[in-house]
Design a protein around this motif. Structure first.
Motif, PDB file in Angstrom:
ATOM      1  N   LYS A  76      42.822  36.747  57.957  1.00 34.62           N
ATOM      2  CA  LYS A  76      41.273  36.742  57.429  1.00 34.62           C
ATOM      3  C   LYS A  76      41.202  37.329  56.058  1.00 34.62           C
ATOM      4  CE  LYS A  76      38.445  35.809  61.629  1.00 34.62           C
ATOM      5  NZ  LYS A  76      39.342  36.303  62.499  1.00 34.62           N
ATOM      6  N   PRO A  77      40.478  36.632  55.265  1.00 34.37           N
ATOM      7  CA  PRO A  77      40.043  36.920  53.798  1.00 34.37           C
ATOM      8  C   PRO A  77      39.331  38.118  53.830  1.00 34.37           C
ATOM      9  CG  PRO A  77      39.948  34.438  53.926  1.00 34.37           C
ATOM     10  CD  PRO A  77      39.939  35.107  55.502  1.00 34.37           C
ATOM     11  N   ILE A  78      39.370  39.160  53.014  1.00 31.79           N
ATOM     12  CA  ILE A  78      38.703  40.346  52.920  1.00 31.79           C
ATOM     13  C   ILE A  78      37.770  40.340  51.858  1.00 31.79           C
ATOM     14  CG2 ILE A  78      38.783  42.842  52.798  1.00 31.79           C
ATOM     15  CD1 ILE A  78      41.819  42.838  53.590  1.00 31.79           C
ATOM     16  N   ALA A  79      38.397  39.885  50.689  1.00 30.91           N
ATOM     17  CA  ALA A  79      37.527  39.763  49.178  1.00 30.91           C
ATOM     18  C   ALA A  79      37.851  38.738  48.648  1.00 30.91           C
ATOM     19  CB  ALA A  79      37.621  41.040  48.680  1.00 30.91           C
ATOM     20  N   VAL A  80      37.070  38.122  47.760  1.00 35.23           N
ATOM     21  CA  VAL A  80      37.433  36.978  46.786  1.00 35.23           C
ATOM     22  C   VAL A  80      36.769  37.583  45.234  1.00 35.23           C
ATOM     23  CG1 VAL A  80      37.201  35.276  48.268  1.00 35.23           C
ATOM     24  CG2 VAL A  80      35.094  35.838  47.089  1.00 35.23           C
ATOM     25  N   GLY A  81      37.373  37.009  44.476  1.00 31.40           N
ATOM     26  CA  GLY A  81      36.980  37.247  42.919  1.00 31.40           C
ATOM     27  C   GLY A  81      37.063  38.437  42.259  1.00 31.40           C
ATOM     28  N   SER A  82      36.173  39.103  41.627  1.00 31.31           N
ATOM     29  CA  SER A  82      36.217  40.473  40.925  1.00 31.31           C
ATOM     30  C   SER A  82      36.729  41.710  42.016  1.00 31.31           C
ATOM     31  CB  SER A  82      35.052  40.763  40.383  1.00 31.31           C
ATOM     32  OG  SER A  82      34.367  39.833  39.554  1.00 31.31           O
ATOM     33  N   GLN A  83      36.132  41.421  43.229  1.00 33.49           N
ATOM     34  CA  GLN A  83      36.665  42.535  44.083  1.00 33.49           C
ATOM     35  C   GLN A  83      38.076  42.306  44.627  1.00 33.49           C
ATOM     36  OE1 GLN A  83      33.402  41.934  47.148  1.00 33.49           O
ATOM     37  NE2 GLN A  83      33.274  44.104  47.121  1.00 33.49           N
ATOM     38  N   ALA A  84      38.609  41.423  44.821  1.00 27.23           N
ATOM     39  CA  ALA A  84      39.674  41.004  45.061  1.00 27.23           C
ATOM     40  C   ALA A  84      40.931  41.305  43.814  1.00 27.23           C
ATOM     41  CB  ALA A  84      40.350  39.357  45.362  1.00 27.23           C
ATOM     42  N   LYS A  85      40.414  41.226  42.593  1.00 25.04           N
ATOM     43  CA  LYS A  85      41.085  41.500  41.456  1.00 25.04           C
ATOM     44  C   LYS A  85      41.419  42.700  41.237  1.00 25.04           C
ATOM     45  CE  LYS A  85      41.643  40.587  36.537  1.00 25.04           C
ATOM     46  NZ  LYS A  85      42.348  39.308  36.258  1.00 25.04           N
ATOM     47  N   LEU A  86      40.530  43.694  41.746  1.00 21.93           N
ATOM     48  CA  LEU A  86      40.733  45.146  41.488  1.00 21.93           C
ATOM     49  C   LEU A  86      41.633  45.614  42.465  1.00 21.93           C
ATOM     50  CD1 LEU A  86      36.906  46.334  41.485  1.00 21.93           C
ATOM     51  CD2 LEU A  86      38.257  46.281  39.945  1.00 21.93           C
ATOM     52  N   MET A  87      41.978  44.906  43.512  1.00 19.54           N
ATOM     53  CA  MET A  87      43.035  45.170  44.266  1.00 19.54           C
ATOM     54  C   MET A  87      44.364  44.715  44.075  1.00 19.54           C
ATOM     55  SD  MET A  87      41.135  43.900  47.892  1.00 19.54           S
ATOM     56  CE  MET A  87      39.682  44.812  48.453  1.00 19.54           C
ATOM     57  N   GLN A  88      44.284  43.688  43.143  1.00 21.77           N
ATOM     58  CA  GLN A  88      45.543  43.177  42.636  1.00 21.77           C
ATOM     59  C   GLN A  88      46.813  44.389  42.122  1.00 21.77           C
ATOM     60  OE1 GLN A  88      45.254  40.558  39.310  1.00 21.77           O
ATOM     61  NE2 GLN A  88      47.049  39.293  39.969  1.00 21.77           N
ATOM     62  N   GLY A  89      47.935  44.309  42.668  1.00 21.23           N
ATOM     63  CA  GLY A  89      48.675  45.066  42.288  1.00 21.23           C
ATOM     64  C   GLY A  89      48.729  46.706  42.730  1.00 21.23           C
ATOM     65  N   GLY A 123      52.221  46.181  35.199  1.00 25.14           N
ATOM     66  CA  GLY A 123      51.599  45.289  36.352  1.00 25.14           C
ATOM     67  C   GLY A 123      51.042  44.043  35.545  1.00 25.14           C
ATOM     68  N   GLU A 124      50.822  42.996  36.266  1.00 19.25           N
ATOM     69  CA  GLU A 124      50.149  41.652  35.794  1.00 19.25           C
ATOM     70  C   GLU A 124      48.906  42.191  34.997  1.00 19.25           C
ATOM     71  OE1 GLU A 124      48.476  37.584  37.438  1.00 19.25           O
ATOM     72  OE2 GLU A 124      50.133  38.608  38.573  1.00 19.25           O
ATOM     73  N   ARG A 125      47.973  42.992  35.654  1.00 17.09           N
ATOM     74  CA  ARG A 125      46.657  43.260  35.187  1.00 17.09           C
ATOM     75  C   ARG A 125      46.817  43.933  33.608  1.00 17.09           C
ATOM     76  NH1 ARG A 125      43.354  46.501  39.063  1.00 17.09           N
ATOM     77  NH2 ARG A 125      41.875  46.910  37.392  1.00 17.09           N
ATOM     78  N   THR A 126      47.763  44.820  33.504  1.00 17.33           N
ATOM     79  CA  THR A 126      48.143  45.513  32.390  1.00 17.33           C
ATOM     80  C   THR A 126      48.552  44.515  30.967  1.00 17.33           C
ATOM     81  OG1 THR A 126      48.876  47.605  33.666  1.00 17.33           O
ATOM     82  CG2 THR A 126      49.395  47.566  31.273  1.00 17.33           C
ATOM     83  N   ALA A 127      49.313  43.679  31.540  1.00 17.15           N
ATOM     84  CA  ALA A 127      50.075  42.649  30.688  1.00 17.15           C
ATOM     85  C   ALA A 127      48.893  41.835  30.250  1.00 17.15           C
ATOM     86  CB  ALA A 127      50.826  41.769  31.372  1.00 17.15           C
TER      87      ALA A 127
END
Length: 341
Positions: free
Chosen positions: A44-57, A206-210
């Motif tokens: 099941k999805p937990i978060a989308v968009g900005s909230q999910a991006k904060l979790m990336q990596g 990480g991807e966010r830093t790049a």
């Protein structure tokens, strides 16, 4: 106006590889990263968009973040459907209604898309209570959003550099005369930067830093009119395994991006070489319009101007040109002939 139309709401969606934007009532109501965080155990999805991006990596083994779109098309059907549904729920007027209104949706798609991929986009939209879904090609939407009169018998060239694809098209009389769709765009730039820093400095980032490096000091030219400040970059040292910080300059980022930008330049030249002569003479006067997030890369317009010898102009607010054009197409849904059923 039938009773059904009274309960129908119209929305325009720019379903991008990097960001999804939605227009409702002539306003951009959603502008969020195209990312979904999913619980591995339940699916099941937990978060989308900005909230999910904060979790990336930064996720542990029970959570994974997915980007449902790859190269401008849906790669994960389930995640993209959930993402569209959640974003639509975030539209203030449509959330919490007892009766969910039927939706009329216009979505933009890359020009190099296959029939199967088109079907996937439509199916995703139909599952969110859409009674009518129309598609518009991305370069066409970008041209409308950049303020070009696409119905005119005058040729215009648009280069839309998004997250997953670069769309290059010559447009006249409300149609695309010749086009190229290239899978080199913002995501590839981000990977180029991460790879360069890993090979030059033995630093794993990480991807966010790049992506932050790309946005802050990304450059298409080795020498810019206004030099950009070096920025600190943190990551993990591949030799010692310890966290480490280095300083990175825009000239290094230019080296990282140079090859990918060359391929975009080559694609522009190829498109110009297959443009009918009458339209080529129009483009000599009107020049090339740049849209999409990639258009914000420092020095890119100058570099394309040097390569082609044509005037190059960056659309106003290039990140939102495509969604603006999609919104205008939505308002003229019955007038524009180029909307795809």
């Amino acid at each position: 106006m039938g009773l059904f139309d009274m309960f129908t709401r119209e929305i325009a969606i720019d379903l991008g590889t990097a960001n999804t934007l939605i227009i409702y009532n002539n306003k951009i109501v959603i502008d969020q990263p195209s990312i979904v965080a999913i619980d591995r155990a339940s699916g099941k999805p937990i978060a989308v968009g900005s909230q999910a991006k904060l979790m990336q990596g930064k996720t542990h083994e029970n959570i994974r973040t997915i980007r449902p779109l790859k190269d401008g098309v849906i790669a994960d059907f389930h995640a993209s459907e959930h993402m569209i549904k959640e974003f639509i729920k975030l539209i203030p007027d449509l959330s919490g209604k007892f009766m969910q209104p039927a939706l009329r949706i216009v979505i933009c798609i890359p020009s190099g898309i296959t029939e199967v991929e088109k079907r996937a986009v439509k199916d995703s939209a139909l599952k969110v209570n859409a009674k009518e879904v129309k598609l518009i090609y991305e370069p066409m939407a970008a041209a409308i959003g950049a303020g070009i009169d696409v119905e005119n018998p005058e040729g215009n060239m648009i280069v839309d550099i998004g997250g997953g694809t670069t769309e290059i098209a010559v447009i006249a009389l409300g149609g695309i005369v010749c086009d190229k769709s290239l899978k080199i765009a913002g995501d590839v730039f981000t990977n180029d930067i991460a790879y360069f820093i890993r090979s030059q400095y033995n630093l794993d980032i990480g991807e966010r830093t790049a992506e932050r490096i790309k946005i802050e000091i990304g450059s298409a030219m080795e020498e810019l009119e206004f030099a950009l400040e070096d920025i600190p970059v943190q990551g993990r040292d591949l030799i010692t395994g310890k966290p480490k910080e280095i300083m990175v300059s825009y000239k290094e980022v230019f080296k990282a991006l140079d090859k990918s930008i060359m391929r975009i330049e080559d694609a522009i030249m190829e498109t110009l070489s297959i443009t009918p002569p009458e339209l080529a003479s129009d483009i000599y006067k009107t020049g090339i319009y740049l849209a999409g997030g990639g258009a914000l890369l420092n020095g890119l317009a100058d570099r394309i101007h040097l390569k082609t010898g044509l005037p190059v102009c960056v659309a106003e607010d290039p990140l939102r040109a495509v969604v603006r054009g999609t919104g205008i197409a939505l308002k003229n849904i019955n007038k524009f002939r180029f909307l795809i059923k």
